[in-house]
Motif scaffolding. Structure first.
Motif, PDB file in Angstrom:
ATOM      1  N   TYR A  40       0.807  -1.218   0.000  1.00  0.00           N
ATOM      2  CA  TYR A  40       0.000   0.000   0.000  1.00  0.00           C
ATOM      3  C   TYR A  40       0.842   1.271   0.000  1.00  0.00           C
ATOM      4  O   TYR A  40       0.674   2.142  -0.852  1.00  0.00           O
ATOM      5  CB  TYR A  40      -0.955  -0.011   1.185  1.00  0.00           C
ATOM      6  CG  TYR A  40      -1.890   1.172   1.247  1.00  0.00           C
ATOM      7  CD1 TYR A  40      -2.713   1.501   0.174  1.00  0.00           C
ATOM      8  CD2 TYR A  40      -1.959   1.961   2.381  1.00  0.00           C
ATOM      9  CE1 TYR A  40      -3.573   2.593   0.230  1.00  0.00           C
ATOM     10  CE2 TYR A  40      -2.814   3.043   2.453  1.00  0.00           C
ATOM     11  CZ  TYR A  40      -3.620   3.357   1.367  1.00  0.00           C
ATOM     12  OH  TYR A  40      -4.464   4.436   1.438  1.00  0.00           O
ATOM     13  N   LEU A  41       1.776   1.404   0.941  1.00  0.00           N
ATOM     14  CA  LEU A  41       2.553   2.641   1.050  1.00  0.00           C
ATOM     15  C   LEU A  41       3.730   2.715   0.084  1.00  0.00           C
ATOM     16  O   LEU A  41       4.293   3.786  -0.118  1.00  0.00           O
ATOM     17  CB  LEU A  41       3.067   2.837   2.479  1.00  0.00           C
ATOM     18  CG  LEU A  41       2.004   3.060   3.557  1.00  0.00           C
ATOM     19  CD1 LEU A  41       2.679   3.314   4.904  1.00  0.00           C
ATOM     20  CD2 LEU A  41       1.075   4.215   3.196  1.00  0.00           C
ATOM     21  N   LEU A  79      -1.829   6.620  -3.397  1.00  0.00           N
ATOM     22  CA  LEU A  79      -2.595   5.807  -2.454  1.00  0.00           C
ATOM     23  C   LEU A  79      -4.039   5.629  -2.919  1.00  0.00           C
ATOM     24  O   LEU A  79      -4.603   4.536  -2.824  1.00  0.00           O
ATOM     25  CB  LEU A  79      -2.577   6.432  -1.054  1.00  0.00           C
ATOM     26  CG  LEU A  79      -1.236   6.516  -0.347  1.00  0.00           C
ATOM     27  CD1 LEU A  79      -1.422   7.110   1.049  1.00  0.00           C
ATOM     28  CD2 LEU A  79      -0.546   5.166  -0.268  1.00  0.00           C
TER      29      LEU A  79
END
Length: 122
Positions: free
Chosen positions: A25-26, A82
């Protein structure tokens, strides 16, 4: 007297969830991992650009629910990155703060709060 770079240690409880969040995700990379032997707690380093974090399953290393601020000069691009990912547990917005910065706040699966900000220290 000089002091060097700070490397926060964040408590985690599940290796797969940590990798899904921090890497998937990051967009951080795993630099290295360490376990004393199979079946013992994981300790690993992840990084993205100049941001380095240590993630630990060891009980005494850190308390869950920590909070930190991470500076970036591309907050809008990071937010768009994101928003484009299908991570079902988090959909952060961009917050305009009273002191003039823009922040994107995310909370990892272990209760740690990471606030990405364009407020650059001098």
């Amino acid at each position: 007297m000089n002091f060097g770079k700070t490397t926060p240690i964040l408590r985690i409880f599940d290796e797969a969830k940590a990798k899904e969040f921090y890497v998937g995700y990051l967009g951080f990379s795993i630099d290295w991992t360490h376990c004393f032997e199979e079946g013992t707690p994981l300790y690993m380093q992840v990084s993205r650009g100049g941001c380095v974090l240590h993630l630990s399953e060891h009980h005494g290393d850190a308390c869950p629910g920590s909070s930190m601020r991470i500076e970036t000069d591309a907050i809008e691009a990071f937010h768009a990155e994101l928003a484009a990912k299908p991570y079902r547990h988090m959909r952060p917005g961009i917050e305009d703060t009273p002191w003039g910065s823009k922040d994107v706040c995310v909370i990892d699966p272990f209760g740690n709060r990471l606030t990405f900000t364009n407020a650059i220290s001098t």
